[in-house]
Design a protein around this motif. Structure first.
Motif, PDB file in Angstrom:
ATOM      1  N   UNK A 187      -0.614   3.848  -5.463  1.00 33.00           N
ATOM      2  CA  UNK A 187      -0.183   2.939  -4.778  1.00 33.00           C
ATOM      3  C   UNK A 187       0.462   3.344  -2.630  1.00 33.00           C
ATOM      4  N   UNK A 188       0.914   2.918  -1.909  1.00 30.79           N
ATOM      5  CA  UNK A 188       1.803   2.777  -0.506  1.00 30.79           C
ATOM      6  C   UNK A 188       2.566   3.266  -1.420  1.00 30.79           C
ATOM      7  N   UNK A 189       3.702   3.264  -0.482  1.00 29.43           N
ATOM      8  CA  UNK A 189       4.965   3.146   0.187  1.00 29.43           C
ATOM      9  C   UNK A 189       5.339   2.751   1.083  1.00 29.43           C
ATOM     10  N   UNK A 190       5.843   2.064   1.613  1.00 30.56           N
ATOM     11  CA  UNK A 190       6.657   1.671   2.452  1.00 30.56           C
ATOM     12  C   UNK A 190       7.533   1.660   3.046  1.00 30.56           C
ATOM     13  N   UNK A 191       7.157   2.952   4.677  1.00 33.34           N
ATOM     14  CA  UNK A 191       8.686   3.887   5.357  1.00 33.34           C
ATOM     15  C   UNK A 191       8.179   3.494   6.788  1.00 33.34           C
ATOM     16  N   UNK A 264       3.730  -5.058   6.220  1.00 31.47           N
ATOM     17  CA  UNK A 264       2.014  -5.895   5.893  1.00 31.47           C
ATOM     18  C   UNK A 264       1.403  -4.324   4.557  1.00 31.47           C
ATOM     19  N   UNK A 265       2.263  -3.650   5.188  1.00 33.12           N
ATOM     20  CA  UNK A 265       1.419  -2.928   3.724  1.00 33.12           C
ATOM     21  C   UNK A 265       1.657  -3.093   2.438  1.00 33.12           C
ATOM     22  N   UNK A 267       3.117  -6.138   1.559  1.00 30.61           N
ATOM     23  CA  UNK A 267       2.052  -7.422   1.058  1.00 30.61           C
ATOM     24  C   UNK A 267       0.525  -6.612   0.879  1.00 30.61           C
ATOM     25  N   UNK A 268       0.195  -5.851   1.081  1.00 27.51           N
ATOM     26  CA  UNK A 268      -1.045  -5.765   0.474  1.00 27.51           C
ATOM     27  C   UNK A 268      -1.123  -5.669  -0.736  1.00 27.51           C
ATOM     28  N   UNK A 269      -2.690  -5.119  -0.909  1.00 23.18           N
ATOM     29  CA  UNK A 269      -2.584  -4.644  -2.932  1.00 23.18           C
ATOM     30  C   UNK A 269      -2.301  -3.493  -3.075  1.00 23.18           C
ATOM     31  N   UNK A 270      -2.441  -2.656  -1.965  1.00 20.93           N
ATOM     32  CA  UNK A 270      -1.954  -1.514  -1.923  1.00 20.93           C
ATOM     33  C   UNK A 270      -0.399  -1.379  -1.787  1.00 20.93           C
ATOM     34  N   UNK A 271       0.365  -1.944  -1.874  1.00 20.52           N
ATOM     35  CA  UNK A 271       1.730  -2.427  -1.871  1.00 20.52           C
ATOM     36  C   UNK A 271       2.813  -1.522  -3.231  1.00 20.52           C
ATOM     37  N   UNK A 272       3.974  -1.532  -2.842  1.00 19.84           N
ATOM     38  CA  UNK A 272       4.185  -0.787  -3.697  1.00 19.84           C
ATOM     39  C   UNK A 272       5.914  -1.259  -3.750  1.00 19.84           C
ATOM     40  N   UNK A 273       6.811   0.175  -3.067  1.00 14.15           N
ATOM     41  CA  UNK A 273       7.995   0.222  -3.044  1.00 14.15           C
ATOM     42  C   UNK A 273       7.823   0.491  -1.387  1.00 14.15           C
ATOM     43  N   UNK A 274       8.982  -0.268  -0.763  1.00 15.11           N
ATOM     44  CA  UNK A 274       9.716  -0.409   1.000  1.00 15.11           C
ATOM     45  C   UNK A 274      10.359  -0.698   0.927  1.00 15.11           C
ATOM     46  N   UNK A 279      14.698  -8.938   7.101  1.00 15.20           N
ATOM     47  CA  UNK A 279      14.064 -10.200   8.288  1.00 15.20           C
ATOM     48  C   UNK A 279      12.779 -10.539   6.862  1.00 15.20           C
ATOM     49  N   UNK A 280      12.101  -9.253   6.398  1.00 16.01           N
ATOM     50  CA  UNK A 280      11.154  -9.242   5.337  1.00 16.01           C
ATOM     51  C   UNK A 280      10.995 -10.356   4.427  1.00 16.01           C
TER      52      UNK A 280
END
Lengths: 437, 334
Positions: A187-191, A264-265, A267-274, A279-280
């Protein structure tokens, strides 16, 4: 809107000159209205929001019952441009700067242009205010602005991913755990890896969490400022950022990813931690209500405090928000401070949080029952604000921040062995006037 | 550039050096002035009276800031600490010219200037030919259509191009993923090369109409009898182009190139909106902006601006002297 009313009727035989003259008259009338038609009008320069500050201005005007009237004037959308406009106006002695919404990092630079906070106002507006926000409103141990709202990042996660990775989310987690989870779960990290202010926010939070500081003597003159980038904390921050960049854990858009793009990332299928600002939450809930996202996504979102760098030391989350300053050249500083007191009232802060998603700096405001309903993570935000560390409080913040942005972005180009030293040398040379930025 | 095809019968003495529109000035200035008739002198006076006020206003709004910037550039002066203003002579220039950032940004700016002007010139010439040769009935529509990009505000077109290529909101990645090197994960603004490509493409899209309009004016000045004569003599299309039309348009082409080169060299909006100078896309205007507006270092920023101004002067000088552009030549005609 006098202009629209004064637009001439398209009567065919009316000469064009008359039409032009009436447009000109309309313009003059508008200008006449705008600039101080009454002496008790205060101008509040606000950063763009969802209309919350304008609503507060209206409420305070009503409450003042004629003593003053607050008019809002909109600043540019990003913090750097807001600073540029305010600094130019302040340096030019613009007397229309009665009240300003200021980003905390720019307070030291502009402190000399602000009217001193009267003792009674300082006392009344700092009671129950979170530590981080107070630190951001102070320069050289003196309160120079009034804390209004305070922002911080918390960790947002997808419960399904955390569960699959076998993580215990009831306890604070570390960056290394997040990196490992993203790797194993693919998965991908939201930074925020873009070359912008958000990069400094990230670097500062990592270094502060590791027990260091970007600037060790922030009150020093420009040629004596010393940086703390070349340290264990600096190298540790560089290691985390470069790992995420090198191993593509931040998604393909990492190098240009800002707060919205990381949402956006996430909320997508590859989302994991952010890591991101509160505001999100209204943004995601709003997207579900309007049908662009599934309710299942909201149900899958969890939250906790900002990830740690060191296993055994609490994280120092980023600090943002807005403080209110009163211009030294203002015609009505007393009146302006009276208005500021109204603006930062506990009720207004709570209302602003509920309607605009900007967290209060006053802990009392969190007692408002509406807050828990719309922001279930409010207690985490409040506690994070107590631990939050401001970015370097120096009048040369712009140089420090831009220097970091230029050498710490993109994350893939960061090297723990060289980047801290290179950026330290570069920023020092810029501050000494030996290099361009 | 001597014509290999026989000289057209209509103008047997036409010199190949001069385009028909360029006036030759053989008599020395002083002598000429004495010879002016009363009418010419009255016309000149009227000319000054008409243009004078505009000329004075122009001096006020351009010369004054230029001198002010030159003066400020000699100081170390930060807007937020006006009391610490200090005279440093040419120190700011030394800092700038010994800094690799200046040379890197100069290189980027020159690259953008050369590539965009070259591509615009070719495309603009093609469009000018199309507009020139188009049927009367569609000429108006065609010109309007070609001019639309030029009518769009640069900031707006910069945002349009940015959102088209942006990895999150853009459609370019999904439309063109059949091309090698482009897939859904192409992040155009994360590397110097791709980011500059988008910036230059946007610049070219927006300003080609300007060049084509200038070239169209030049095309209209090529005497019809010259091309007709060339046709009669059996010249091919290419020969007509290279031997008759282009040599006769030299002044128009050079004016177009000069105007666009100066404009392109001062590029700001596109870069500011799309990358804000990140990842090696910074240009000189942005460098000046960063020093004066962001850092509020008025002295250093003014020095960058003065150097930028000198670069522009050098480009104009080279264009006018080296290529012998006669700016007055394109306006008069015969």
């Amino acid at each position: 809107m006098p202009t629209s009313r004064r637009t001439p009727n398209p009567v065919k035989n009316r000469p064009r000159a008359a039409a032009l003259a009436s447009i000109l008259m309309g313009t003059l009338l508008v200008t006449g209205c705008g600039s101080g038609e009454s002496e008790n009008t205060l101008t509040w320069y606000i950063n763009p929001d969802a209309g919350g500050q304008a609503a507060i201005a209206e409420r305070c005007t009503t409450e003042a019952d004629g003593r003053y009237r607050i008019e809002t004037s909109l600043l540019p959308s990003d913090a750097a441009s807001q600073r540029e406009q305010l600094a130019r106006r302040l340096a030019a002695g613009d007397s229309s700067l009665d009240i300003m919404s200021l980003d905390p990092p720019f307070v030291p630079e502009l402190a000399g242009f602000l009217a001193p906070v009267p003792g009674d106002v300082a006392e009344a507006t700092t009671e129950n205010v979170v530590e981080g926000a107070l630190a951001g409103a102070t320069w050289k141990d003196e309160l120079v602005t009034v804390p209004f709202w305070a922002n911080t990042q918390i960790l947002w996660y997808r419960k399904s991913v955390a569960e699959a990775a076998g993580m215990d989310m009831t306890k604070p987690v570390t960056w290394d755990q997040l990196i490992e989870a993203a790797e194993t779960q693919d998965k991908e990290l939201g930074v925020q890896g873009t070359q912008a202010e958000s990069m400094t926010v990230w670097v500062n939070a990592l270094i502060e969490s590791a027990g260091g500081s970007i600037v060790t003597n922030p009150e020093a003159p420009s040629n004596e400022i010393e940086l703390g980038l070349v340290s264990d904390a600096g190298r540790e921050a560089a290691r985390i950022i470069s790992t995420i960049g090198d191993e593509n854990l931040g998604g393909p858009g990492l190098a240009t990813q800002n707060e919205n793009a990381s949402l956006d990332l996430f909320q997508s299928d590859s989302g994991s931690f952010m890591v991101n600002y509160p505001f999100v939450w209204p943004a995601t809930v709003g997207a579900v209500e309007s049908g662009t996202l599934d309710q299942a996504l909201v149900d899958d979102i969890g939250w906790g405090v900002f990830p740690r760098v060191l296993d055994d030391e609490a994280a120092a989350p980023p600090l943002g928000g807005i403080n209110l300053g009163v211009g030294a050249e203002s015609d009505n500083p007393e009146l302006a401070y009276e208005a500021v007191q109204c603006i930062v009232s506990v009720e207004n802060q709570a209302e602003y949080f509920v309607t605009n998603g900007n967290p209060p700096s006053n802990t009392e405001a969190y007692e408002d029952p509406r807050i828990e309903e719309s922001f279930p993570m409010a207690p985490v935000i409040r506690d994070s604000l107590q631990d939050a560390a401001p970015r370097p409080q120096t009048p040369f913040y712009n140089e420090v921040s831009t220097g970091i942005q230029q050498l710490w972005a993109p994350p893939g180009a960061v090297n723990p062995d060289t980047t801290p030293e290179e950026s330290s040398d570069f920023i020092t040379a810029v501050l000494r006037g030996e290099r361009l930025l | 550039m001597t014509s290999a095809i026989p000289a057209p019968p209509a103008e047997p003495t036409s010199s190949p050096e001069n385009t028909p529109s360029v006036k030759t000035r053989s008599t020395p200035e002083k002598k000429a002035r004495r010879q002016y008739s009363d009418r010419v002198r009255a016309e000149r006076r009227l000319g000054w009276l008409l243009a004078g006020p505009a000329f004075i206003v122009m001096l006020l709004v351009t010369l004054y800031p230029i001198l002010q910037a030159a003066f400020e550039s000699l100081f170390q002066f930060r807007l937020t600490t006006p009391d610490e203003r200090e005279f440093v002579g040419l120190g700011n220039y030394a800092v700038i010219l010994t800094d690799s950032v200046w040379w890197r940004d100069l290189g980027t700016t020159l690259l953008i200037t050369i590539v965009t002007v070259a591509v615009e010139l070719v495309l603009g010439f093609a469009l000018a030919l199309v507009m020139d040769k188009a049927l009367k009935s569609i000429k108006g529509v065609l010109r309007t259509a070609i001019l639309v990009p030029y009518g769009i505000i640069t900031v707006v077109s910069a945002f349009a191009w940015f959102y088209a290529f942006d990895i999150n909101s853009g459609y370019v990645n999904s439309w063109f993923d059949w091309l090698p090197g482009i897939d859904e994960n192409t992040n155009w603004f994360a590397q110097t090369g791709t980011a500059l490509f988008v910036i230059m493409a946007s610049e070219i899209w927006k300003t080609t109409p300007f060049i084509s309009l200038l070239l169209l004016a030049g095309l209209a000045q090529v005497p019809g009898e010259l091309t007709e004569a060339a046709k009669v003599d059996g010249a091919t299309w290419w020969e007509q182009m290279s031997r008759v039309i282009i040599p006769n348009m030299k002044a128009a082409i050079m004016v177009a190139v000069l105007f666009r080169a100066l404009d392109a060299f001062r590029i700001f909006d596109n870069v500011f909106i799309m990358t804000n100078g990140a990842y090696g896309t910074e240009v000189l205007s942005l460098l000046a902006y960063r020093q004066s507006i962001s850092r509020l270092e008025i002295g250093l920023g003014s020095a960058v601006s003065v150097l930028l101004f000198l670069c522009v002067l050098i480009i104009s000088f080279i264009a006018i002297r080296l290529f012998k552009v006669d700016l007055a030549g394109t306006q008069g005609g015969k």
